[in-house]
Write a protein that holds these residues in place. Sequence first.
Motif, short mmCIF file in Angstrom:
data_model
loop_
_atom_site.label_atom_id
_atom_site.label_comp_id
_atom_site.label_asym_id
_atom_site.label_seq_id
_atom_site.Cartn_x
_atom_site.Cartn_y
_atom_site.Cartn_z
N THR A 1 -61.84 -8.10 -36.97
CA THR A 1 -61.04 -7.83 -35.77
C THR A 1 -59.60 -7.52 -36.18
OG1 THR A 1 -60.37 -10.14 -35.51
CG2 THR A 1 -62.47 -9.46 -34.48
N THR A 2 -58.84 -7.04 -35.22
CA THR A 2 -57.43 -6.80 -35.52
C THR A 2 -56.73 -8.09 -35.94
OG1 THR A 2 -56.88 -7.05 -33.17
CG2 THR A 2 -57.28 -4.81 -33.97
N ARG B 1 -57.61 -8.80 -39.57
CA ARG B 1 -56.87 -7.93 -40.49
C ARG B 1 -55.42 -8.42 -40.61
NH1 ARG B 1 -59.44 -3.29 -37.81
NH2 ARG B 1 -57.41 -2.59 -37.02
N SER B 2 -54.85 -8.82 -39.50
CA SER B 2 -53.49 -9.35 -39.53
C SER B 2 -53.41 -10.61 -40.38
CB SER B 2 -53.02 -9.65 -38.10
OG SER B 2 -51.73 -10.20 -38.09
N ALA C 1 -51.04 -4.50 -36.99
CA ALA C 1 -52.50 -4.55 -36.84
C ALA C 1 -52.88 -5.02 -35.45
CB ALA C 1 -53.10 -5.48 -37.90
N LEU C 2 -52.02 -5.80 -34.82
CA LEU C 2 -52.28 -6.32 -33.48
C LEU C 2 -51.78 -5.39 -32.37
CD1 LEU C 2 -51.12 -9.98 -34.17
CD2 LEU C 2 -53.47 -9.12 -34.17
N ASN D 1 -52.67 0.61 -30.19
CA ASN D 1 -53.34 0.74 -28.91
C ASN D 1 -53.64 2.19 -28.56
OD1 ASN D 1 -52.93 -2.09 -28.44
ND2 ASN D 1 -50.82 -1.61 -27.86
N ALA E 1 -53.83 -2.40 -42.17
CA ALA E 1 -53.54 -2.71 -40.77
C ALA E 1 -54.36 -1.85 -39.83
CB ALA E 1 -52.05 -2.53 -40.48
N THR E 2 -54.61 -0.61 -40.21
CA THR E 2 -55.33 0.32 -39.35
C THR E 2 -56.84 0.28 -39.55
OG1 THR E 2 -54.92 2.06 -40.99
CG2 THR E 2 -53.40 1.92 -39.12
N GLY E 3 -57.32 -0.50 -40.52
CA GLY E 3 -58.75 -0.61 -40.75
C GLY E 3 -59.30 0.37 -41.76
N TYR F 1 -47.98 4.46 -39.06
CA TYR F 1 -49.30 3.97 -38.71
C TYR F 1 -50.09 5.02 -37.94
CZ TYR F 1 -47.69 -0.34 -40.66
OH TYR F 1 -47.23 -1.28 -41.56
#
Length: 497
Positions: free
Chosen positions: A77-78, A81-82, A132-133, A136, A183-185, A483
């Motif tokens: 999940t975000t 990752r954070s 990372a959070l 959107n 952060a972006t996956g 990002y």
Amino acid sequence: MAAHLLGTRPAFLDGRPKQLLIDGEWVDAAAGETIDSIDPSTGETLGSVARGTAVDVDRAVRAARRAFEAGPWRRFTTGERSLVLNRLADLIEDNGAEFMHIDAMDMGTPVKFQQFLLGVTLNNLRYAAAKALDLNGATIPNSIPGGQVFTYTLREPVGVVGGIIPWNGPLFQASWKLGAALATGCTLVLKPAEQASFAPLLLGRLSLEAGIPPGVVNVVTGDGEAGAALAEHHDVDKIAFTGSTETGRQVIRASAGNVKKLTLELGGKSPDIVFADADLDEAVPGAAMATFVASGQSCMAGTRLYVERTIFEEFTERVAAFANSLKVGNSLDPDTDLGPLVSAQQLERVTGYLQAGQAAGARALSGGGRLTTDGNASGFFISPTTFVDVDDAMPIAREEIFGPVISAMPFADVDEVVGRANATSYGLASGLWTTNVNTVQRVTKGLQAGTVFVNNYGLADPAVPFGGYKTSGYGRENGHEQYDAYLNTKSIFLKTT
């Protein structure tokens, strides 16, 4: 960092050749070859790293693809990752002295400046953890008749990222690429410069300790062959490159095969402009260190120093006196202000420019040649140089030297200096020293550069974008712009009935 580090080695440099990090495992290069790394302060061999080739790059890219598509990373999940990014930042901070020791010996930046670079690294990664959070999509009102279609966007990772970094600041340069990718996956194949690979390798080890799954971060050391293979690889979705403009052009050509996404932070020949109304007590050391910091080995160095004619002689003499006050020496000495250049090749390049400048009529108020005294005979040292009697057409005023060399030139008024400052193919950074707010407005709007430093030079913040105009590249490090470049935008049209 204390004086007792002189003559010592960090624990990571244990004499064993360093391997490649591929799919969570430390492995030898396929060809079994290594590259020696040289301490530029002494000319002695620090150790060796694996010489990765196209075969090793392909292994790393395949591992990164598996990790992206089928590994546990895609299910993070975000928040998760954070969490691992913050863990990694904590581990780097815990090992901060080791990193500073490594980079001081590997690429020659003095330990007194390494603390600043470590702080930049930690800020980069903790900002990445926060971002990372906060990646959107959007809901978008539309004009489709009937009101029965809901439109929105998703932000999805681009996939496998190739990060290619230079030797001037290997840890913080790596943190830029790694932080945004994770952060972006995305997953990452990191290719450090062969002159300074040890800190990125230690970063790779700590990435695994932080809980980042195997294959998400891979580190392939080697020379230009490995970098070219990464740029050309058809299963790499994006290249994030920092380096020279000429190599950047090669990356652009290599990316055409599968039309990779690119961000390029390239070279510079930045103007630094001093008006007569500036606070000279701040502007003298500020303008001097705009070039001399890291011995001039900075893409944004303010090497073209434009000084208003009425104060030109006084100001340049003060800059030269400041240059002469700087201690040039071993990067591990806590009293050292300027360390060596990174390599014998770079030393030859910079001394060539010094000779060419003087042959063309430039006069050195300070420096002007190689420094071989006070125990520096075996290192790659250049005296901080302040040239006057320079014109804009000279190579020392046009070309990126990447050494501690200022080309100082007088100017008469705002329009003249802005025009001369912009008369370059580069546009990375610029500086301005004045107490007149009207001058600030006119000059900052007129300069063609990605960053303008006003009454300072070289400040940085992870929330503030950094990058260039013209041949200084495109895309940005830092800020939401960085990002965005690691994400694809997917538009959704949902008919509700």
